[in-house]
Design a protein around this motif. Structure first.
Motif, PDB file in Angstrom:
ATOM      1  N   GLU A 248       0.687  -1.216  -0.002  1.00  0.00           N
ATOM      2  CA  GLU A 248      -0.046   0.045   0.079  1.00  0.00           C
ATOM      3  C   GLU A 248       0.750   1.393  -0.158  1.00  0.00           C
ATOM      4  O   GLU A 248       0.300   2.285  -0.196  1.00  0.00           O
ATOM      5  N   ASN A 249       2.313   0.980  -0.009  1.00  0.00           N
ATOM      6  CA  ASN A 249       3.095   2.288   0.036  1.00  0.00           C
ATOM      7  C   ASN A 249       3.269   3.050  -1.381  1.00  0.00           C
ATOM      8  O   ASN A 249       3.107   2.183  -2.373  1.00  0.00           O
ATOM      9  N   SER A 250       3.154   4.313  -1.429  1.00  0.00           N
ATOM     10  CA  SER A 250       3.251   4.728  -2.642  1.00  0.00           C
ATOM     11  C   SER A 250       4.481   4.668  -3.479  1.00  0.00           C
ATOM     12  O   SER A 250       4.456   4.875  -5.005  1.00  0.00           O
ATOM     13  N   TYR A 251       5.575   4.216  -2.732  1.00  0.00           N
ATOM     14  CA  TYR A 251       6.990   3.918  -3.646  1.00  0.00           C
ATOM     15  C   TYR A 251       6.998   2.520  -4.041  1.00  0.00           C
ATOM     16  O   TYR A 251       8.116   2.222  -4.621  1.00  0.00           O
ATOM     17  N   TYR A 252       5.870   1.604  -3.915  1.00  0.00           N
ATOM     18  CA  TYR A 252       6.065   0.203  -4.263  1.00  0.00           C
ATOM     19  C   TYR A 252       5.497   0.250  -5.570  1.00  0.00           C
ATOM     20  O   TYR A 252       4.576   0.571  -6.111  1.00  0.00           O
ATOM     21  N   MET A 253       6.313  -0.518  -6.483  1.00  0.00           N
ATOM     22  CA  MET A 253       5.955  -0.653  -7.840  1.00  0.00           C
ATOM     23  C   MET A 253       5.246  -1.877  -8.359  1.00  0.00           C
ATOM     24  O   MET A 253       4.488  -2.087  -9.145  1.00  0.00           O
ATOM     25  N   GLY A 254       5.687  -3.048  -7.660  1.00  0.00           N
ATOM     26  CA  GLY A 254       5.106  -4.337  -7.764  1.00  0.00           C
ATOM     27  C   GLY A 254       6.026  -5.427  -7.557  1.00  0.00           C
ATOM     28  O   GLY A 254       7.225  -5.476  -7.295  1.00  0.00           O
ATOM     29  N   ILE A 255       5.702  -6.624  -8.456  1.00  0.00           N
ATOM     30  CA  ILE A 255       6.442  -7.777  -8.350  1.00  0.00           C
ATOM     31  C   ILE A 255       7.241  -7.915  -9.403  1.00  0.00           C
ATOM     32  O   ILE A 255       6.962  -7.436 -10.744  1.00  0.00           O
ATOM     33  N   TYR A 256       8.778  -8.051  -9.312  1.00  0.00           N
ATOM     34  CA  TYR A 256       9.362  -8.112 -10.490  1.00  0.00           C
ATOM     35  C   TYR A 256      10.003  -9.622 -10.603  1.00  0.00           C
ATOM     36  O   TYR A 256      10.527 -10.390  -9.749  1.00  0.00           O
ATOM     37  N   ASP A 257       9.821 -10.199 -11.658  1.00  0.00           N
ATOM     38  CA  ASP A 257       9.925 -11.593 -12.045  1.00  0.00           C
ATOM     39  C   ASP A 257      10.751 -11.836 -13.440  1.00  0.00           C
ATOM     40  O   ASP A 257      10.253 -12.606 -14.185  1.00  0.00           O
ATOM     41  N   GLY A 258      11.726 -10.917 -13.901  1.00  0.00           N
ATOM     42  CA  GLY A 258      12.310 -11.088 -14.967  1.00  0.00           C
ATOM     43  C   GLY A 258      11.459 -10.905 -16.052  1.00  0.00           C
ATOM     44  O   GLY A 258      10.810  -9.802 -16.070  1.00  0.00           O
ATOM     45  N   GLU A 259      11.845 -11.536 -17.336  1.00  0.00           N
ATOM     46  CA  GLU A 259      10.898 -11.232 -18.426  1.00  0.00           C
ATOM     47  C   GLU A 259       9.488 -11.448 -18.487  1.00  0.00           C
ATOM     48  O   GLU A 259       8.942 -11.041 -19.403  1.00  0.00           O
ATOM     49  N   VAL A 260       8.815 -11.965 -17.277  1.00  0.00           N
ATOM     50  CA  VAL A 260       7.409 -12.073 -17.333  1.00  0.00           C
ATOM     51  C   VAL A 260       6.749 -11.142 -16.630  1.00  0.00           C
ATOM     52  O   VAL A 260       5.673 -11.011 -16.302  1.00  0.00           O
ATOM     53  N   ALA A 261       7.656 -10.187 -15.941  1.00  0.00           N
ATOM     54  CA  ALA A 261       7.092  -9.152 -15.106  1.00  0.00           C
ATOM     55  C   ALA A 261       6.214  -8.187 -16.134  1.00  0.00           C
ATOM     56  O   ALA A 261       6.352  -7.975 -17.429  1.00  0.00           O
ATOM     57  N   GLU A 262       5.471  -7.322 -15.431  1.00  0.00           N
ATOM     58  CA  GLU A 262       4.431  -6.242 -15.962  1.00  0.00           C
ATOM     59  C   GLU A 262       5.562  -5.365 -16.865  1.00  0.00           C
ATOM     60  O   GLU A 262       6.620  -5.146 -16.420  1.00  0.00           O
ATOM     61  N   GLU A 263       5.125  -4.992 -18.017  1.00  0.00           N
ATOM     62  CA  GLU A 263       6.173  -4.310 -18.924  1.00  0.00           C
ATOM     63  C   GLU A 263       6.588  -2.992 -18.234  1.00  0.00           C
ATOM     64  O   GLU A 263       7.783  -2.826 -18.462  1.00  0.00           O
ATOM     65  N   GLN A 264       5.665  -1.976 -17.632  1.00  0.00           N
ATOM     66  CA  GLN A 264       6.236  -0.984 -16.947  1.00  0.00           C
ATOM     67  C   GLN A 264       7.450  -1.217 -15.854  1.00  0.00           C
ATOM     68  O   GLN A 264       8.404  -0.535 -15.767  1.00  0.00           O
ATOM     69  N   ILE A 265       6.830  -2.264 -15.100  1.00  0.00           N
ATOM     70  CA  ILE A 265       8.037  -2.816 -14.144  1.00  0.00           C
ATOM     71  C   ILE A 265       9.125  -2.969 -14.959  1.00  0.00           C
ATOM     72  O   ILE A 265      10.398  -2.753 -14.438  1.00  0.00           O
ATOM     73  N   LYS A 266       9.196  -3.995 -15.775  1.00  0.00           N
ATOM     74  CA  LYS A 266      10.468  -4.316 -16.295  1.00  0.00           C
ATOM     75  C   LYS A 266      11.072  -3.386 -17.154  1.00  0.00           C
ATOM     76  O   LYS A 266      12.273  -3.588 -16.915  1.00  0.00           O
ATOM     77  N   ASN A 267      10.704  -2.612 -17.527  1.00  0.00           N
ATOM     78  CA  ASN A 267      11.397  -1.502 -18.248  1.00  0.00           C
ATOM     79  C   ASN A 267      12.035  -0.628 -17.207  1.00  0.00           C
ATOM     80  O   ASN A 267      13.205  -0.110 -17.595  1.00  0.00           O
ATOM     81  N   TYR A 268      11.607  -0.512 -16.106  1.00  0.00           N
ATOM     82  CA  TYR A 268      12.124   0.524 -15.124  1.00  0.00           C
ATOM     83  C   TYR A 268      13.299  -0.329 -14.387  1.00  0.00           C
ATOM     84  O   TYR A 268      14.510   0.164 -14.294  1.00  0.00           O
ATOM     85  N   VAL A 269      13.053  -1.390 -14.077  1.00  0.00           N
ATOM     86  CA  VAL A 269      13.837  -2.431 -13.264  1.00  0.00           C
ATOM     87  C   VAL A 269      15.268  -2.590 -14.156  1.00  0.00           C
ATOM     88  O   VAL A 269      16.406  -2.419 -13.757  1.00  0.00           O
ATOM     89  N   ASP A 270      14.966  -3.222 -15.385  1.00  0.00           N
ATOM     90  CA  ASP A 270      16.050  -3.483 -16.233  1.00  0.00           C
ATOM     91  C   ASP A 270      17.000  -2.302 -16.902  1.00  0.00           C
ATOM     92  O   ASP A 270      18.062  -2.503 -17.088  1.00  0.00           O
ATOM     93  N   LYS A 271      16.331  -1.043 -16.560  1.00  0.00           N
ATOM     94  CA  LYS A 271      17.243   0.024 -16.762  1.00  0.00           C
ATOM     95  C   LYS A 271      17.813   0.766 -15.587  1.00  0.00           C
ATOM     96  O   LYS A 271      18.282   2.038 -15.490  1.00  0.00           O
ATOM     97  N   SER A 272      17.560   0.296 -14.423  1.00  0.00           N
ATOM     98  CA  SER A 272      17.991   0.771 -13.265  1.00  0.00           C
ATOM     99  C   SER A 272      19.817   0.781 -13.172  1.00  0.00           C
ATOM    100  O   SER A 272      20.243  -0.026 -13.656  1.00  0.00           O
ATOM    101  N   ASP A 273      20.142   1.748 -12.877  1.00  0.00           N
ATOM    102  CA  ASP A 273      21.752   1.918 -12.793  1.00  0.00           C
ATOM    103  C   ASP A 273      22.246   1.884 -11.548  1.00  0.00           C
ATOM    104  O   ASP A 273      23.410   1.700 -11.308  1.00  0.00           O
ATOM    105  N   VAL A 274      21.490   1.864 -10.288  1.00  0.00           N
ATOM    106  CA  VAL A 274      21.993   1.416  -8.554  1.00  0.00           C
ATOM    107  C   VAL A 274      20.927   0.580  -8.347  1.00  0.00           C
ATOM    108  O   VAL A 274      19.529   1.282  -8.247  1.00  0.00           O
TER     109      VAL A 274
END
Length: 548
Positions: A248-274
C-alpha cells in the motif's frame, strides 16, 4: 537450582516465546516428552509423521519467530530432514531436537534399532551439519553452554539448529547456575559501507530497491519502509519475499519476475543503474530462469552475511546492522517510476461456465481481508497467488526457493496454531495435498479453523507445463477430496465442505465463509487440466528452456 537437562532445555525454549512443540514420539525421546507435557506454558502437538512436523514447525516459526520440534534417532530425524533443509534455505529458525540412544549404548557401539547396524552413532548428525546453522551434542557437562549457544544461533541467523540429546542425558539433573537469556549479536559499524552506497545513489538516474525474503525472516519491514519513505527510492519485490514490503506504500511498484514482469515494471528495473538488493536472492524461480536484463555490476548486495559493493565483499556483517545504517543516509531520489497497478478484476464475469484460474484468483483477491494469512503451495496456487495485491497487515507464506510441494498444508497447521485469531487461507493443489494430507488430521484434532482451497485440475499441472504434458508420471490418482475431513475425524458441525465447479458457486461459497468464520472450511475447486495462471505458463517455459 537443580533441574533435569530436559527441563532446562524446555525452560530455555519457553524463554524465547515457543509454546507449541511439534513432533512424533519414539522410544529414544519418550521420557523427555514428559518434560514437555507436564509444563503449563507449553503444549505438545503430535504429528502424523516427522516430515509434517518439520513443515508445521516452519509455519509456526514464520509467525512467531522461532519454533521447536522433537523426533527420535535415525528414522525420525531423517524423515524430518527435507523440512529442515527447506527452513535452512529460506531462513526459518527451528530448534530440531533428536532424542537419541544412551551414552552407554553409543560408547559400546551396540547395534541398536534405528541405527545402520554398523556401531556408528554420528552418521545422522553429519547429515544435519549441511542444513543447520549450528549443531550440538548435549551432555550434562555442556548443557548450560551448548543449549543457549544453539538457541542464540537459530535466532541470530534465522536458520535451524540441531540438538542431539541422548535420552539418559535428558533425564540427568544438573545445577543450573543462571536462567537462560537470549544474547544479541555484537553490532558492526557499517558507516563506511553506507557512505559508499550514498555516493553511488547520488549519481543514479534510476535507483531501485529489490526487497526479498530476508526482510520477512528478520522482521525488518518497518525499518525498510522507513528507509524507503526517507529516500523515496522505488521498490519491487521478488516472489521469493512476497510480503517484504508494504504494497500500500506509494513507492511500491510491484513484483519483478524477470522477463514475465509487467512491461512498465520490467522497463524500469532493467534500466536501473543502482540497485539495492536488500535481503533478496535472484533465484531462477523468482526471475523466470534468470531472465533479468539489468547489469549485475550495478547491484549492491545487502544480504545477511553477504554484503557486496564493487570489489568489496563482507561475509560477516548482518542484515539488521545494514538496515540500521541505511536510516542514517542523507539522500532523496528524484526518479520517475511507474505506480503500482494492483491486481485487476476487469471483465469479471460470474456465470455457470467451468471455473478458470483467472476468475478464481480474481475472486480470491476480493475475498482477502486485511489481517489474513495467505499460504500458497508451490504449484499453480503459488504462481497465481504471488501477484495478489496485499494489505499492509497481510502475511504471505510460500516456499519458492526450496519448492517442496505439499509443504503448505502442515505449514498451515503451524501458522494457524501460532495465532488462532487470524484467518488462515490456504491455496493448494490436489497433487501437493496428497503428499502431506495426513496433516489434515492434526489440524482437525487441534480444532483449528483455516480456510482450505484445493485446486483439483487432475494432476501435476506445474510439471506438465515444464515437460511431459500427457506423460503418465504427471498423473495422480483421483480422490474424493470432499470425504477427507470425515475420514480424518471431523464432525459435521466442525467443518463446512463445498464442491465448486463454476464462478457463481465459488462466489456463493466465499460469502458463506465470511458469514461463518467460526468454522473450518474445506473447498474443492475444479479447473481444467490445461488451465494455469499466465505467470506459471511463462515461468514453466523458462524452466523448460533452462533444463534443456
Amino acid at each position: 537450582m537443580k533441574k533435569r537437562v530436559g527441563q532446562y532445555l524446555m525452560d530455555c525454549i519457553s524463554t524465547v516465546g515457543v509454546d507449541k512443540i511439534f513432533g512424533v514420539p519414539g522410544d529414544f525421546n519418550l521420557t523427555f516428552l514428559d518434560d514437555i507435557i507436564n509444563r503449563d506454558d507449553m503444549d505438545w502437538v503430535g504429528n502424523t509423521n516427522e516430515l509434517n512436523a518439520s513443515y508445521a514447525a516452519d509455519g509456526y516459526s514464520r509467525m512467531k519467530g522461532i519454533s521447536a520440534m522433537v523426533t527420535t534417532f535415525g528414522v525420525g530425524e531423517l524423515s524430518a530432514i527435507n523440512g529442515i533443509a527447506g527452513a535452512y534455505a529460506e531462513r526459518v529458525p527451528i530448534i530440531a531436537i533428536t532424542g537419541a540412544p544412551t551414552r552407554e549404548v553409543e560408547n559400546a557401539g551396540k547395534y541398536v534399532h534405528h541405527s545402520l547396524g554398523e556401531g556408528r552413532f554420528d552418521d545422522y548428525r553429519k547429515m544435519y551439519k549441511h542444513i543447520t546453522t549450528a549443531q550440538g551434542y548435549i551432555t550434562p557437562e555442556n548443557a548450560e553452554e551448548e543449549i543457549p549457544r544453539l538457541i542464540d544461533a537459530a535466532i541470530n541467523e534465522k536458520r535451524p539448529v540441531h540438538l542431539h540429546l541422548p535420552i539418559d542425558v535428558a533425564a540427568e539433573e544438573i545445577e543450573v547456575k543462571a536462567p537462560y537469556r537470549y544474547r544479541k549479536p555484537n553490532t558492526r559499524d557499517v558507516s563506511s559501507y553506507i557512505k559508499m552506497i550514498e555516493e553511488k545513489l547520488k549519481n543514479a538516474k534510476n535507483p531501485l530497491i529489490i526487497a526479498g525474503h530476508e526482510i520477512n525472516s528478520f522482521n525488518l519491514h518497518q525499518q525498510l519502509e522507513k528507509f524507503v519513505n526517507q529516500t523515496q527510492i522505488p521498490v519491487v519485490q521478488l516472489s521469493l519475499g512476497k510480503g517484504a514490503f508494504n504494497e500500500e506504500n506509494s513507492y511500491y511498484m510491484g513484483i519483478y519476475d524477470g522477463e514475465v514482469a509487467e512491461e512498465q515494471i520490467k522497463n524500469y528495473v532493467d534500466k536501473s543503474d543502482v540497485i539495492l538488493n536488500i535481503g533478496a536472492k535472484l533465484t531462477d524461480s523468482a526471475t523466470a530462469g534468470f531472465s533479468y536484463n539489468f547489469d549485475l555490476e550495478d547491484v549492491i548486495t545487502m544480504n545477511h552475511r553477504n554484503f557486496i559493493i564493487e570489489e568489496i565483499k563482507d561475509s560477516e556483517v548482518n542484515l539488521p546492522d545494514l538496515l540500521k545504517g541505511l536510516l542514517t543516509m542523507n539522500y532523496v531520489s528524484k526518479a520517475n517510476y511507474p505506480s503500482y497497478q494492483g491486481y485487476q478484476d476487469n471483465n469479471l464475469d460470474i456465470n455457470e461456465k467451468p471455473l478458470t484460474q483467472e476468475t478464481y484468483f480474481k475472486l480470491i483477491q476480493k475475498f482477502i481481508k486485511k489481517d489474513d494469512v495467505i499460504i500458497a503451495d508451490q504449484g499453480t496456487a503459488f504462481f497465481g497467488a504471488y501477484d495478489l495485491t496485499l494489505y499492509e497487515d497481510n502475511k504471505f507464506i510460500g516456499q519458492p526457493l526450496w519448492g517442496s510441494i505439499g509443504y503448505t498444508l502442515p505449514a498451515t497447521l503451524g501458522t494457524q496454531i501460532a495465532n488462532k485469531h487470524r484467518r488462515n487461507v490456504l491455496l493448494i493443489g490436489e497433487g501437493a495435498l496428497q503428499l502431506t494430507v495426513q496433516a489434515l488430521s492434526t489440524i482437525i484434532s487441534e480444532h483449528l479453523k483455516p480456510v482450505i482451497f484445493i485446486i483439483n485440475n487432475d494432476g501435476y499441472t506445474i510439471e506438465r507445463k515444464i515437460h511431459g504434458k500427457t506423460a503418465p508420471y504427471n498423473n495422480i490418482q483421483m480422490w474424493d477430496y470432499k470425504m477427507l475431513p470425515s475420514i480424518f475425524g471431523a464432525k459435521g458441525n466442525d467443518i463446512k465442505i463445498n464442491n465448486v465447479t463454476t464462478s457463481s458457486k465459488l462466489k456463493k461459497v466465499l460469502n458463506e465463509i465470511n458469514d461463518t468464520p467460526n468454522k473450518m472450511h474445506f473447498i474443492e475447486v475444479h479447473m481444467d487440466v490445461d488451465d494455469a495462471p499466465e505467470k506459471l505458463n511463462k515461468v514453466a517455459q523458462a524452466f523448460s528452456n533452462q533444463n534443456s
